[in-house]
Structures are given as structure tokens and as C-alpha cells.
Scaffold this motif. Structure first.
Motif, short mmCIF file in Angstrom:
data_model
loop_
_atom_site.label_atom_id
_atom_site.label_comp_id
_atom_site.label_asym_id
_atom_site.label_seq_id
_atom_site.Cartn_x
_atom_site.Cartn_y
_atom_site.Cartn_z
N ASP A 207 45.15 36.82 51.04
CA ASP A 207 43.95 36.77 50.22
C ASP A 207 43.15 38.07 50.29
N THR A 208 43.76 39.10 50.82
CA THR A 208 43.05 40.36 51.00
C THR A 208 43.16 41.24 49.76
N GLY A 209 42.02 41.81 49.38
CA GLY A 209 42.01 42.76 48.28
C GLY A 209 41.99 44.17 48.80
N GLN A 210 40.84 44.80 48.75
CA GLN A 210 40.72 46.20 49.15
C GLN A 210 40.73 46.34 50.68
N VAL A 211 41.33 47.43 51.16
CA VAL A 211 41.37 47.77 52.57
C VAL A 211 40.77 49.17 52.72
N VAL A 212 39.71 49.30 53.55
CA VAL A 212 39.02 50.58 53.70
C VAL A 212 38.85 50.90 55.18
N PRO A 213 39.62 51.84 55.74
CA PRO A 213 39.37 52.29 57.11
C PRO A 213 38.01 52.97 57.19
N VAL B 162 38.33 48.75 60.42
CA VAL B 162 38.92 48.62 59.08
C VAL B 162 38.18 47.50 58.37
N HIS B 163 37.61 47.79 57.22
CA HIS B 163 36.93 46.76 56.43
C HIS B 163 37.88 46.24 55.35
N VAL B 164 37.87 44.93 55.14
CA VAL B 164 38.72 44.33 54.13
C VAL B 164 37.90 43.36 53.29
N VAL B 165 38.28 43.24 52.03
CA VAL B 165 37.68 42.27 51.11
C VAL B 165 38.65 41.12 50.95
N ARG B 166 38.15 39.89 51.09
CA ARG B 166 38.97 38.71 50.89
C ARG B 166 38.60 38.07 49.56
N ALA C 116 39.85 34.89 47.81
CA ALA C 116 40.57 33.64 47.62
C ALA C 116 40.38 33.14 46.19
N LEU C 117 41.41 32.50 45.65
CA LEU C 117 41.40 32.07 44.26
C LEU C 117 40.20 31.17 43.97
N GLY C 118 39.42 31.55 42.96
CA GLY C 118 38.30 30.74 42.52
C GLY C 118 37.07 30.82 43.39
N MET C 119 37.10 31.59 44.46
CA MET C 119 35.98 31.69 45.37
C MET C 119 35.33 33.08 45.29
N ALA C 120 34.05 33.12 45.68
CA ALA C 120 33.37 34.40 45.72
C ALA C 120 33.96 35.26 46.83
N PRO C 121 34.10 36.55 46.65
CA PRO C 121 34.69 37.42 47.67
C PRO C 121 33.85 37.46 48.94
N THR C 122 34.51 37.66 50.07
CA THR C 122 33.84 37.85 51.36
C THR C 122 34.35 39.12 52.00
N LEU C 123 33.67 39.53 53.05
CA LEU C 123 33.93 40.80 53.70
C LEU C 123 34.19 40.59 55.18
N ALA C 124 35.15 41.34 55.75
CA ALA C 124 35.44 41.26 57.18
C ALA C 124 35.63 42.65 57.74
N ALA C 125 35.24 42.81 59.02
CA ALA C 125 35.47 44.05 59.75
C ALA C 125 36.50 43.78 60.83
N LEU C 126 37.61 44.55 60.83
CA LEU C 126 38.68 44.39 61.81
C LEU C 126 38.62 45.51 62.83
N ASP C 127 38.99 45.17 64.05
CA ASP C 127 39.16 46.18 65.10
C ASP C 127 40.40 47.00 64.77
N ALA C 128 40.26 48.31 64.58
CA ALA C 128 41.39 49.13 64.17
C ALA C 128 42.48 49.16 65.23
N ALA C 129 42.14 48.95 66.51
CA ALA C 129 43.14 49.02 67.58
C ALA C 129 43.96 47.74 67.69
N THR C 130 43.36 46.57 67.37
CA THR C 130 44.04 45.29 67.59
C THR C 130 44.25 44.47 66.33
N GLY C 131 43.47 44.72 65.29
CA GLY C 131 43.53 43.92 64.08
C GLY C 131 42.67 42.68 64.15
#
Length: 738
Positions: free
Chosen positions: A403-409, A415-419, A421-436
Motif C-alpha cells: 500500500d506504499t506510494g512515494q518513498v523519500v529518504p 525514510v518517509h513513506v506515503v501509504r 490504501a484503496l478508498g482510504m485517505a493517505p497516511t504518512l510513516a517515518a521508517l528507521d533507515a537502519a532497520t526499516g
């Protein structure tokens, strides 16, 4: 030495759907371009009759600015005609060397071309395909070629007959597209108006893109005449481009209007242009000295390839006589903008690059990506987001990303990612670049308190568009949601405003919210404490949802600190990097034009037409801007826009038409055939990757890649990563690590 109709053939210049074009000499020694008709066309009685009729009319054209038909024999086997040979660059090449024409220079050109058209019309002919490639700049001035006997848009197999559309998109008059009647002289005036506008602004008045898009604009939209030298030129060329042919001036009226405003010293006598003309003439002399080409069947399709000297000549004469397909050459330009000698032919073996590692992964999805960021390589494919070690291909971590759209280190540790999901408003997550691992994630604008609830269905697409784009800067992550404006989305989601949300990059805490205008977001940029948002409420003429490249919609500038709107720049959506807070010079491509812009003010420093719809590097490197398309790679002088070198045997490396050419660590990466095969980039085999010297265009090394399907690429640390279908391969040069 072969002869046709008393003309001695010197060399084959090229061939196309109608037949072949030869450089030939008359008994008196005059050079001509002798065209022979393909046997399969000559066998068609209707074709031969049209050929007979149009040759008779064309022979009546006699003027100083036309390349007249000198002789012809429609009854011969094969049928042939001989036209005056013009040694010189095309109008597009000459204007590229000289720079955008001033008002007096434009008037001088307009008067000359109008006089040529008046001569054609006096013979009861219509050119039907006037464009820069059909104007050759010679020692005696520009000359119009290929009048009366035009080819169709798709390089058809026959001369045009009644009711067929003739011409090139952007220069075809509306009445030709409507097929209401045979095009008359006003159709040529329309094409002349488009040509003159192009010579000043560097772009066609009806934009760029696919042929259907350009033709749609021609029929339904007003021409873009921004950048013309003064209101009188805007009004005059607006009349030439009027949709109703009755509203256009005649060629004679154009001649009178332009002659009153022209300059006494013709611009084609400037050194930048005369240098080009001399080189075309020298190339002709070299070809003649080389002697006749090997004999081949008249009008055949698969004659023997020319020798090395002919290859060089073919490149030079492509605009002067015929565009010869399959010629590969890089051409350097000297300091004053004139063309220098062609670069050495690429027939010798080139150093072979080395494959460092290869890995099989899932195919990149639409919107998926291959990203090199520092010492990390990120692959976003159909099912997962994977971080790899660039040097070894070892997997550092992998997580589900269906369900991930854009990926921006962002920096070295996030690493920031946009989620989405079908029919839902997008959400945002921040991932640890070392572990994911997820550091923080949003729950949606309404649950996070950034925007009050306006619907009983929290979090659904009714509240926000189902698409989103993000950018980071000044410790803030900006997420902008929007709805697609393709036909399906408009039926299901309707027209929605874009909405911008600011989050603290370290904690994910909501900072601010801003609601924008109705439209799909086409770009989001950060510079100098500001986010710039470009959006378009126009889904494009094909209904695909892609924005119209000629959109004049504003660029909205928000402060990163509080989300407040600082400015709405009129017409700025086409150049999202140009806004307050940005600095330096940026480079933009819009269709078949490239321009330099002072980013802080939006001032255009120069604009040049190019030979293809391209993308460009946004900043200059070593005084050069690099442009690439599916058919070529070139380098432009960053200060003037003049072409420094051009290669048509390699193409942009990457799958997205808007991605700039891949430039990293002193190498410009391209894709193309195996060195030495002399295949053109467009239609040629995509054998592998080419590492070019950005300053000269020369291939430093090349290596084959494997896989079939969509191609994506990234580079860094003297490595280039190429993802074809499901196969990811990493290459380095022959002197890199073993």
C-alpha cells in the motif's frame, strides 16, 4: 558511375517511405537532390497520376527562396525528380546557434518566407507541410524545400490524396484536421505563424506532447503567444493562427507587414550561422571527393551502408536534404555556437564496464522506484520496500509495501513513506533507515486533530483525495493529498481540493493544515523555508488525468513554519522550482523547448527549441545542461542554451519521461545499442548501459544488461544500478572495484 535522367549519382543521402534521395550532378556540374520513387508506389496508377500532376505544378514555382524542381520524369522506371540542392543547416539548427530572434530579425525571416509562399501560391500550389525542417539556410539565404509534394503525418506509402491529413502536429491548420475541404493557401499562413512564434519563444504555440494532444489544442484552444516581442507581434501572429482561415492574412499581406519591420542586414549573415553553412558546404565537398557510392538497385530499400565519410556527411546533410535514419554521431560545438567537426565514429570497440552484482526482485509497480541515497539503495517493487547494500547487493532489511506510494529518504537515518490504501485517505510513516522499523505514523488528518471532521465517514476518500505526495525541509514533512482528475476518478471521487499537512519530522506531531484549490497536484518542492505546490484542474485532452503541459495555473507557496500561504504565482505551475526562497538558476523542459530561469524571481534567461520532447537536468554541471529523450542525449551551454553536443544513438536511461538524464560522479548514464553497431536510439535495440563523458558525449564504457520490461535506474558512488523488469544489476567502469 550510375546515371538517372542524365544526372550522375554521387551518393545516397537517405531513404524513406517514398523512396531514396541521392546527391547527383547534372552534365553542367550543378548539384541536385535527385529523388527516386519506390517501385511499390510507382506500380500504383493512382500514385503515378498524382505524382505526374504535382510535379507539373511544382515545376512552375520559380523564386529566389524556394528549392525548385529542375527536372522530372514521372513515366520513368523508377519515377524521379531533381530539385536544387541546398547545402546548409535547417532553420531550427540555425536559430539554435544564433539564439531567439529579435523583432527585426523575425520580420526579415517572415518577409522572406512569405515571399516564398507567395511564389508557391502563384503556381496554384499549397505547401501543406511548412515547418523548420523544410527551411534550409544557405549562403543565399533561407530556402523553402519540399513544396507541392508532401508526405503524410505517419510517413505514408503514397503521395497525399484528397481528404488525407498532411503536415506536422503544431503546424497543421484546423481546417486540415476538420477535413472540410482541400487545404488552401491560408493553411500555409497558419503554419508560417506557428513557425515564426517558435523562432522567438522556443516552443510551438500549441504545445508539445503526443500528436493527438497537440492536434486537440490546435482545434479547441487558443495559441500560446507569450514571449513574443511586443503586442503588435502578438496580435499579428494571432491573426495568422486564427481558427477560421478567412480571418488570416494572405501570404502577400504577411510579406508587406513584415517587410516594413525587417532589418537591413540579414541575420543569416551573422558568423554563428555562416559558420554552420560553411561546414555543410565542406561536408558536401568531402563527399564528392570520396567518389560515387557503390551501385545499388534504384529505389531499393536495403542498399549497402555508406562508408565513414558518407556517415559524417549524412549527419550534416540530414537537415539540408533528407533525414537519414540510422546515423549515430556526437557533434561538438565550438565556442561561438557553430558546429565543430563531428566526433569520431563509434565503430571502434569501447571499454567494457563490469557487472558488480545481479539480483532478482519483484517488478517495479506504477509509482514504484529505485533510489540511491548515500550508502543505501532502496527498491520499491510490487510487494515490498527493500534496502540493499549498493556495493554487494546484500539485503539490509525488507518490509511489506503493497500500500506504499512515494518513498523519500530524509537524511542518513530516516525514510518517509506515503501509504495509499484503496478508498482510504493517505497516511504518512517515518521508517528507521537502519532497520526499516516504523518510528512514527499518522492516523489521518481528522484523527490527528489537524482538520475538523466534515463527514460521518472518518478517514474515507470523501474527506481527502486518495493520492498524495510528500516533501521534506526545515524539519517539516509536508504531505499533500489530492484526487486524480482522470475520468474514472472524477466519477467516483468528484472534484476535490488539494490539502497540505505539516508534521514534525522527528516526532510526527501535527503542526499545521492548509486547504488549497480544486485540482490534482503535479509537483511539490521545498526550498528556503517554503513548500511550493503546483496543481492542475485540467485532466488533459485525452482524459487520462495527466496535467496539460501548457497549463497556466498558479504555483502556491506555503511557509514551512506555519503552513500559511505566502504567494500564488500566476502561471507558475509549469516551473515549480522557481519561487521565493529558491536560489540560483534552474533549467526546465516543456515539450520541445528548454529554458533557463532565475529561480528566485522566475525570470526567463533564455529559451531554446530542441529536436525532441525532452527532460533536462535541473541544475548545470560543468557549464552544461543535459537533455534526454527516448531518441537522443544532448548537452546545452548553460549560459546561452546553444547545443554543445548531440547523440542520437543513445537515449535517456530511465522509464519516466519526466525524469532528468542520470548524471552522477562525473558520468552521464544512457541506454543504447552495443557500441559499433551504429543503431539509432529510437527503435534501436536497448543492449545496455553507456557511461558518457558529460563534457564531450563520448562513451567512456558500456555494458550489457539483462531482463525485459520497464526500466529504472539510479547511480551513486561510481556505480550505476539498472532495474529491468525483475532483474536489478549494478555496474561499474573497467577501472572500478574488481
Amino acid at each position: 558511375m550510375r546515371e538517372i535522367g542524365g544526372y550522375r549519382l554521387v551518393a545516397l543521402l537517405g531513404e524513406g517511405g517514398m523512396g531514396q534521395v541521392h546527391l547527383a550532378r547534372s552534365a553542367s556540374g550543378r548539384l541536385v537532390a535527385l529523388k527516386t520513387v519506390h517501385p511499390r508506389l510507382a506500380a500504383d496508377p493512382r500514385f503515378r497520376e498524382r505524382f505526374r500532376r504535382e510535379v507539373a505544378a511544382a515545376r512552375a514555382v520559380d523564386g529566389p527562396y524556394t528549392a525548385g524542381v529542375l527536372a522530372a520524369d514521372p513515366e520513368a522506371e523508377p519515377p524521379w525528380l531533381a530539385q536544387a540542392y541546398c547545402a546548409g543547416p535547417s532553420l531550427a539548427e540555425a536559430v539554435s546557434a544564433l539564439g531567439p530572434l529579435s523583432a527585426p530579425q523575425l520580420a526579415a525571416l517572415g518577409a522572406l518566407l512569405a515571399e516564398a509562399l507567395t511564389t508557391v501560391h502563384r503556381a496554384r500550389l499549397v505547401h501543406r507541410d511548412l515547418k523548420p525542417a523544410h527551411v534550409i539556410v544557405t549562403r543565399d539565404g533561407p530556402k523553402v524545400i519540399d513544396f507541392g509534394i508532401a508526405k503524410g503525418v505517419g510517413e505514408g506509402d503514397a503521395l497525399t490524396g484528397s481528404g488525407e491529413i498532411v503536415g506536422s502536429p503544431g503546424f497543421i491548420a484546423p481546417e486540415q484536421l476538420a477535413r472540410d475541404a482541400e487545404p488552401g493557401p491560408p493553411a500555409d499562413v497558419f503554419a508560417l505563424g506557428a513557425l515564426l512564434a517558435l523562432c522567438v519563444t522556443g516552443r510551438n504555440p500549441f504545445g508539445a506532447g503526443s500528436a493527438p494532444e497537440v492536434l486537440h489544442r490546435t482545434l479547441h484552444e487558443e495559441p500560446d503567444l507569450d514571449g513574443l516581442p511586443g503586442p503588435e507581434w502578438r496580435e499579428f501572429l494571432g491573426r495568422c493562427l486564427a481558427r477560421d482561415p478567412a480571418d488570416r492574412p494572405t501570404a502577400a499581406e504577411v510579406l508587406t507587414w513584415c517587410a516594413a519591420r525587417g532589418e537591413p542586414t540579414p541575420w543569416w549573415e551573422e558568423e554563428q550561422v555562416t559558420a554552420l553553412i560553411r561546414r555543410h558546404e565542406e561536408a558536401t565537398d568531402e563527399l564528392i571527393e570520396a567518389g560515387p557510392a557503390p551501385e545499388e538497385p534504384p529505389g531499393g530499400e536495403n542498399g549497402p551502408a555508406p562508408g565513414a565519410s558518407r556517415r559524417r556527411f549524412l549527419f550534416w546533410s540530414a537537415s539540408g536534404a533528407v533525414a537519414a535514419a540510422g546515423v549515430s554521431a556526437a557533434v561538438a560545438l565550438d565556442g561561438d555556437g557553430g558546429r565543430a567537426a563531428a566526433a569520431p565514429a563509434r565503430t571502434a570497440a569501447r571499454p567494457r564496464g563490469r557487472t558488480l552484482w545481479t539480483r532478482e526482485l519483484g517488478a517495479t509497480q506504477y509509482g514504484g522506484s529505485l533510489l540511491r541515497h548515500g550508502d543505501a539503495l532502496y527498491v520499491h517493487d510490487t510487494a515490498s520496500l527493500t534496502r540493499l547494500d549498493p556495493a554487494t547487493g546484500a539485503v539490509r532489511w525488507q518490509r511489506d509495501a503493497r500500500d506504499t506510494g512515494q518513498v523519500v529518504p530524509d537524511g542518513a537515518d530516516t525514510v518517509h513513506v506515503v501509504r495509499t490504501a484503496l478508498g482510504m485517505a493517505p497516511t504518512l510513516a517515518a521508517l528507521d533507515a537502519a532497520t526499516g522499523d516504523v518510528r512514527w505514523e499518522t492516523r489521518g488528518a481528522v484523527p490527528d486533530g489537524l482538520r475538523p471532521r466534515t463527514s460521518p465517514l472518518p478517514g474515507t476518500a470523501e474527506l481527502d483525495g486518495t493520492r498524495a505526495v510528500l516533501a521534506t525541509g526545515d524539519g517539516v514533512v509536508c504531505l499533500v493529498t489530492y484526487a486524480s482528475y482522470d475520468q474514472w476518478s472524477l466519477r467516483t471521487e468528484g472534484r476535490k481540493p488539494w490539502r497540505a499537512y505539516g508534521y514534525d519530522a522527528a516526532t510526527g506531531r501535527g503542526l499545521w493544515y492548509h486547504e488549497g484549490t480544486s485540482g490534482a497536484v503535479t509537483a511539490l518542492r521545498y526550498a528556503g523555508g517554503r513548500f511550493a505546490i503546483a496543481a492542475s484542474a485540467h485532466g488533459g485532452p485525452d482524459g487520462s488525468g495527466r496535467p496539460d503541459p501548457r497549463s497556466r495555473e498558479p504555483l502556491f507557496v506555503l511557509r514551512a513554519a506555519d503552513g500559511g500561504q505566502e504567494a500564488a504565482i500566476p502561471g507558475g505551475a509549469a516551473r515549480p522550482d522557481a519561487h521565493p526562497g529558491a536560489s540560483g538558476t534552474g533549467y526546465f523542459a516543456l515539450g520541445q523547448a528548454v529554458g533557463a530561469v532565475e529561480l528566485a524571481t522566475g525570470t526567463t534567461l533564455w529559451s531554446r527549441g530542441v529536436t525532441d520532447s525532452v527532460s533536462v537536468t535541473p541544475r548545470a554541471t560543468g557549464g552544461l545542461v543535459h537533455a534526454g529523450s527516448y531518441a537522443e542525449i544532448s548537452a546545452l551551454d548553460a549560459a546561452t542554451g546553444r547545443t554543445r553536443w548531440l547523440r542520437t544513438d543513445v537515449a535517456r536511461l530511465g522509464g519516466d519521461a519526466e525524469e532528468p538524464p542520470l548524471l552522477a560522479d562525473g558520468r552521464l548514464y544512457a541506454t543504447g545499442p552495443e557500441p559499433g553497431t551504429d543503431q539509432p536510439a529510437l527503435g534501436g535495440p536497448k543492449w545496455g548501459v553507456h557511461a558518457l563523458d558529460p563534457a564531450t558525449g563520448e562513451t567512456a564504457w558500456a555494458a550489457p544488461f539483462t531482463g525485459t520490461g520497464e526500466l529504472r535506474a539510479a547511480a551513486g558512488g561510481s556505480l550505476v544500478h539498472v532495474f529491468v523488469g525483475t532483474v536489478l544489476t549494478t555496474f561499474h567502469g573497467p577501472d572500478g572495484p574488481v
